[in-house]
Design an enzyme around this catalytic site. Structure first.
Site, mmCIF file in Angstrom:
data_model
loop_
_atom_site.group_PDB
_atom_site.id
_atom_site.type_symbol
_atom_site.label_atom_id
_atom_site.label_comp_id
_atom_site.label_asym_id
_atom_site.label_seq_id
_atom_site.Cartn_x
_atom_site.Cartn_y
_atom_site.Cartn_z
ATOM 1 N N HIS A 308 0.855 -1.189 0.000
ATOM 2 C CA HIS A 308 0.000 0.000 0.000
ATOM 3 C C HIS A 308 0.886 1.233 0.000
ATOM 4 O O HIS A 308 1.943 1.252 0.617
ATOM 5 C CB HIS A 308 -0.910 0.024 1.243
ATOM 6 C CG HIS A 308 -2.089 0.915 1.075
ATOM 7 N ND1 HIS A 308 -2.020 2.261 1.308
ATOM 8 C CD2 HIS A 308 -3.352 0.654 0.655
ATOM 9 C CE1 HIS A 308 -3.218 2.798 1.065
ATOM 10 N NE2 HIS A 308 -4.039 1.848 0.666
ATOM 11 N N ASP A 366 -7.857 -5.391 -0.277
ATOM 12 C CA ASP A 366 -8.270 -6.229 -1.411
ATOM 13 C C ASP A 366 -7.929 -7.694 -1.212
ATOM 14 O O ASP A 366 -8.428 -8.554 -1.933
ATOM 15 C CB ASP A 366 -7.600 -5.710 -2.695
ATOM 16 C CG ASP A 366 -8.116 -4.331 -3.034
ATOM 17 O OD1 ASP A 366 -7.354 -3.374 -2.925
ATOM 18 O OD2 ASP A 366 -9.307 -4.231 -3.358
HETATM 19 C C1 SDX Z 1 -6.070 -0.010 -3.053
HETATM 20 O O1 SDX Z 1 -4.430 4.502 -2.136
HETATM 21 C C2 SDX Z 1 -5.352 3.873 -1.554
HETATM 22 O O2 SDX Z 1 -5.828 4.250 -0.519
HETATM 23 C C3 SDX Z 1 -5.875 2.681 -2.313
HETATM 24 C C4 SDX Z 1 -6.897 1.818 -1.585
HETATM 25 C C5 SDX Z 1 -8.166 2.560 -1.353
HETATM 26 O O3 SDX Z 1 -8.920 2.177 -0.437
HETATM 27 O O4 SDX Z 1 -8.496 3.459 -2.159
HETATM 28 O O5 SDX Z 1 -6.376 1.409 -0.338
HETATM 29 C C6 SDX Z 1 -7.252 0.578 -2.392
HETATM 30 O O6 SDX Z 1 -5.776 0.339 -4.158
HETATM 31 C C7 SDX Z 1 -5.200 -0.966 -2.265
HETATM 32 C C8 SDX Z 1 -3.945 -1.424 -3.078
HETATM 33 C C9 SDX Z 1 -4.401 -2.555 -4.034
HETATM 34 N N1 SDX Z 1 -3.310 -2.884 -4.971
HETATM 35 C C10 SDX Z 1 -2.699 -4.074 -4.925
HETATM 36 O O7 SDX Z 1 -2.879 -4.921 -4.053
HETATM 37 C C11 SDX Z 1 -1.733 -4.308 -6.096
HETATM 38 C C12 SDX Z 1 -0.387 -4.825 -5.549
HETATM 39 N N2 SDX Z 1 0.243 -3.727 -4.785
HETATM 40 C C13 SDX Z 1 1.222 -2.928 -5.513
HETATM 41 O O8 SDX Z 1 0.893 -2.665 -6.843
HETATM 42 C C14 SDX Z 1 1.693 -1.713 -4.688
HETATM 43 O O9 SDX Z 1 1.930 -2.154 -3.423
HETATM 44 C C15 SDX Z 1 0.790 -0.488 -4.619
HETATM 45 C C16 SDX Z 1 0.445 0.040 -5.956
HETATM 46 C C17 SDX Z 1 -0.434 -0.784 -3.853
HETATM 47 C C18 SDX Z 1 1.588 0.598 -3.856
HETATM 48 O O10 SDX Z 1 2.695 0.890 -4.615
HETATM 49 P P1 SDX Z 1 3.709 2.077 -4.193
HETATM 50 O O11 SDX Z 1 3.370 2.671 -2.909
HETATM 51 O O12 SDX Z 1 3.834 2.983 -5.366
HETATM 52 O O13 SDX Z 1 5.003 1.307 -3.878
HETATM 53 P P2 SDX Z 1 6.013 0.853 -4.970
HETATM 54 O O14 SDX Z 1 5.262 0.329 -6.155
HETATM 55 O O15 SDX Z 1 6.985 1.949 -5.187
HETATM 56 O O16 SDX Z 1 6.688 -0.399 -4.257
HETATM 57 C C19 SDX Z 1 7.691 -0.168 -3.264
HETATM 58 C C20 SDX Z 1 8.574 -1.414 -3.345
HETATM 59 C C21 SDX Z 1 9.012 -1.734 -4.767
HETATM 60 O O17 SDX Z 1 10.245 -2.406 -4.678
HETATM 61 P P3 SDX Z 1 11.600 -1.494 -4.910
HETATM 62 O O18 SDX Z 1 11.474 -0.870 -6.291
HETATM 63 O O19 SDX Z 1 11.618 -0.483 -3.781
HETATM 64 O O20 SDX Z 1 12.736 -2.514 -4.836
HETATM 65 O O21 SDX Z 1 7.802 -2.556 -2.909
HETATM 66 C C22 SDX Z 1 7.663 -3.476 -3.983
HETATM 67 C C23 SDX Z 1 7.991 -2.726 -5.263
HETATM 68 O O22 SDX Z 1 8.542 -3.622 -6.230
HETATM 69 N N3 SDX Z 1 6.261 -3.903 -3.965
HETATM 70 C C24 SDX Z 1 5.859 -5.161 -4.132
HETATM 71 C C25 SDX Z 1 4.462 -5.114 -3.986
HETATM 72 N N4 SDX Z 1 4.068 -3.852 -3.761
HETATM 73 C C26 SDX Z 1 5.192 -3.104 -3.749
HETATM 74 N N5 SDX Z 1 6.547 -6.304 -4.374
HETATM 75 C C27 SDX Z 1 5.780 -7.436 -4.492
HETATM 76 N N6 SDX Z 1 4.429 -7.467 -4.374
HETATM 77 C C28 SDX Z 1 3.735 -6.328 -4.109
HETATM 78 N N7 SDX Z 1 2.407 -6.364 -3.994
#
Ligand code: SDX
Length: 431
Positions: A308, A366
């Site tokens: 998140h 989710d």
């Molecule tokens: C919702 O914003 C909200 O409030 C949203 C929400 C709402 O109620 O409206 O809460 C609803 O959208 C919840 C999130 C649902 N999405 C998912 O479950 C999809 C999987 N999650 C990722 O796509 C990600 O965690 C996000 C998009 C949710 C958040 O991404 P960020 O904050 O932009 O973080 P990032 O992508 O920069 O990741 C930081 C690091 C990265 O590694 P590095 O580049 O630092 O080495 O964490 C890793 C990412 O690769 N990472 C993951 C991961 N999520 C982040 N690695 C593996 N699996 C994951 N799910």
């Protein structure tokens, strides 16, 4: 905005710029950079807005470190346990918990607006039967501005109010119609003698061939899912609604824009993507393979339902939903559901893995919502529409707050331009 005396000083290229610091009621201070371009001839740069407050709001506060979510100051776990969705709608919209009389009047207004214009059925029939329900909802909600002209003038508070009630009242009907249309069953009209969640379940699962009685445990679980998804500060879809609304677009168009944004798998589409991922994993013994993929920088695969932008602790909504998942699955006698076993073991292994612990990747809302909805009999394609119908109150509350903000300006971000500088056109024979 009540300014305080504290300022931040930015010094560069021989310039010194003082910027006011505003303090919130809770959370980080903000540095007011509104005069930065005029005084310093520079922009700030923050793709994804990881450090940018785009607005001032009184509605929802999230503490990502503590894993806390407050709606008008009330913690989400208390609201999920003691309140119900329409009461939370009232709280989000008007800022206070309603008296019994206020609640009865509000629920009466919503109940009396749950039907949609009969001609909307023709609009549905223009879609292919295999259309994704989110595609249908985006189109039909946008088309509401064509059916409800008398509530599109955003300068009229009365029209804003009726549009708000219509959206909260009609989204479940539209979502249920999208589902019925996709499975080739007749639409089911709403009933005024049912509560909001029961009405939605009946519109989805009743059919003319037999009576349908809503199970109170399923209705309570659905109401809790709606309550937990109602609002969430300035997430991507809410920011989309605010940006669309800042141009003066009508509320139906703004909510349609929010639905379109929510559909993305990184956002509200994650509940569908999470179930599809759990089904792809299939069995507990394949979990290590997928965890390895999620950690592999060369592999774009991510664990859907994990991570998140704000929560760097457990999503408080996931905690409540996990309890509901246990209740619903026990009721339905599917506690030995293979997918649930995979989900529980995946959560256990991911939380024990240093990669996820270091990056503070915990199950989010989710992760569990999809498990409950599948157990209730919804296809994965209906997961995000249910998220959208719940979030409509958050979107429209934030939209109302923005429209009423005297500081409202059209949203118009700038950019870091890295393209070609000025050059003259060359005729095709000279290229
Ligand atoms: C919702 O914003 C909200 O409030 C949203 C929400 C709402 O109620 O409206 O809460 C609803 O959208 C919840 C999130 C649902 N999405 C998912 O479950 C999809 C999987 N999650 C990722 O796509 C990600 O965690 C996000 C998009 C949710 C958040 O991404 P960020 O904050 O932009 O973080 P990032 O992508 O920069 O990741 C930081 C690091 C990265 O590694 P590095 O580049 O630092 O080495 O964490 C890793 C990412 O690769 N990472 C993951 C991961 N999520 C982040 N690695 C593996 N699996 C994951 N799910």
């Amino acid at each position: 905005m009540a300014d305080n005396t504290r300022t931040a000083t930015l010094t560069f290229d021989g310039k010194t710029i003082e910027m006011p610091i505003h303090s919130p009621s809770v959370g980080p201070d903000v540095i007011d950079i509104r005069k930065l371009y005029a005084q310093g001839d520079v922009f700030t740069y923050d793709p994804g807005f990881t450090s940018t407050a785009a607005c001032s709001s009184d509605i929802t506060f999230i503490d990502g470190v503590k894993g806390e979510l407050l709606h008008r100051g009330y913690p989400i776990d208390q609201l999920a346990e003691k309140s119900h969705y329409l009461e939370v709608c009232y709280l989000l919209l008007y800022g206070e918990l309603p008296t019994a009389t206020e609640l009865e009047k509000f629920e009466g207004h919503v109940t009396n607006h749950t039907m949609v214009h009969e001609q909307m059925m023709n609009f549905f029939r223009g879609f292919r039967r295999d259309a994704h329900p989110m595609a249908i909802m985006t189109g039909v909600v946008g088309a509401m501005s064509a059916f409800y002209h008398d509530s599109t003038d955003i300068a009229d508070p009365k029209q804003r109010e009726i549009a708000t009630i219509r959206l909260i009242a009609k989204l479940p009907t539209i979502a249920a119609m999208a589902y019925k249309y996709s499975i080739g069953q007749p639409f089911v009209y709403p009933r005024n003698d049912l509560d909001y969640a029961s009405n939605f379940l009946r519109m989805c699962f009743a059919h003319p061939a037999e009576d349908y009685q809503v199970d109170p445990i399923l209705s309570r679980a659905m109401d809790r899912i709606l309550t937990l998804h109602a609002d969430h500060e300035q997430n991507a879809s809410t920011s989309t609604v605010r940006l669309a609304g800042s141009s003066g677009a009508n509320p139906f168009a703004c909510i349609a824009a929010g639905i379109a944004c929510l559909w993305g798998p990184a956002h509200g589409g994650a509940n569908q993507a999470c179930l599809e991922m759990l089904n792809e994993i299939g069995t507990v013994d394949r979990i290590p393979e997928f965890i390895a993929r999620a950690k592999d920088k060369e592999d774009p695969f991510r664990l859907m339902g994990f991570g998140h932008r704000v929560y760097k602790n457990f999503d408080p909504r996931a905690k409540v939903l996990k309890q509901s998942a246990d209740e619903v699955l026990e009721l339905l006698g599917v506690e030995d559901n293979e997918i649930l076993q995979v989900a529980m073991e995946l959560e256990k292994q991911a939380l024990a893995d240093p990669y996820f612990a270091e990056k503070k990747l915990f199950p989010n809302v989710d992760f569990y919502s999809g498990i409950i909805l599948e157990a209730m009999g919804f296809p994965t394609s209906m997961f995000t529409p249910i998220f959208a119908l719940s979030r409509t109150v958050g979107w429209i509350s934030q939209w109302q707050e923005m429209i009423g903000d005297p500081e409202l300006k059209i949203g118009r971000p700038r950019q870091l331009y890295k393209g070609a500088t000025l050059r003259d056109y060359t005729d095709v024979e000279n290229r």
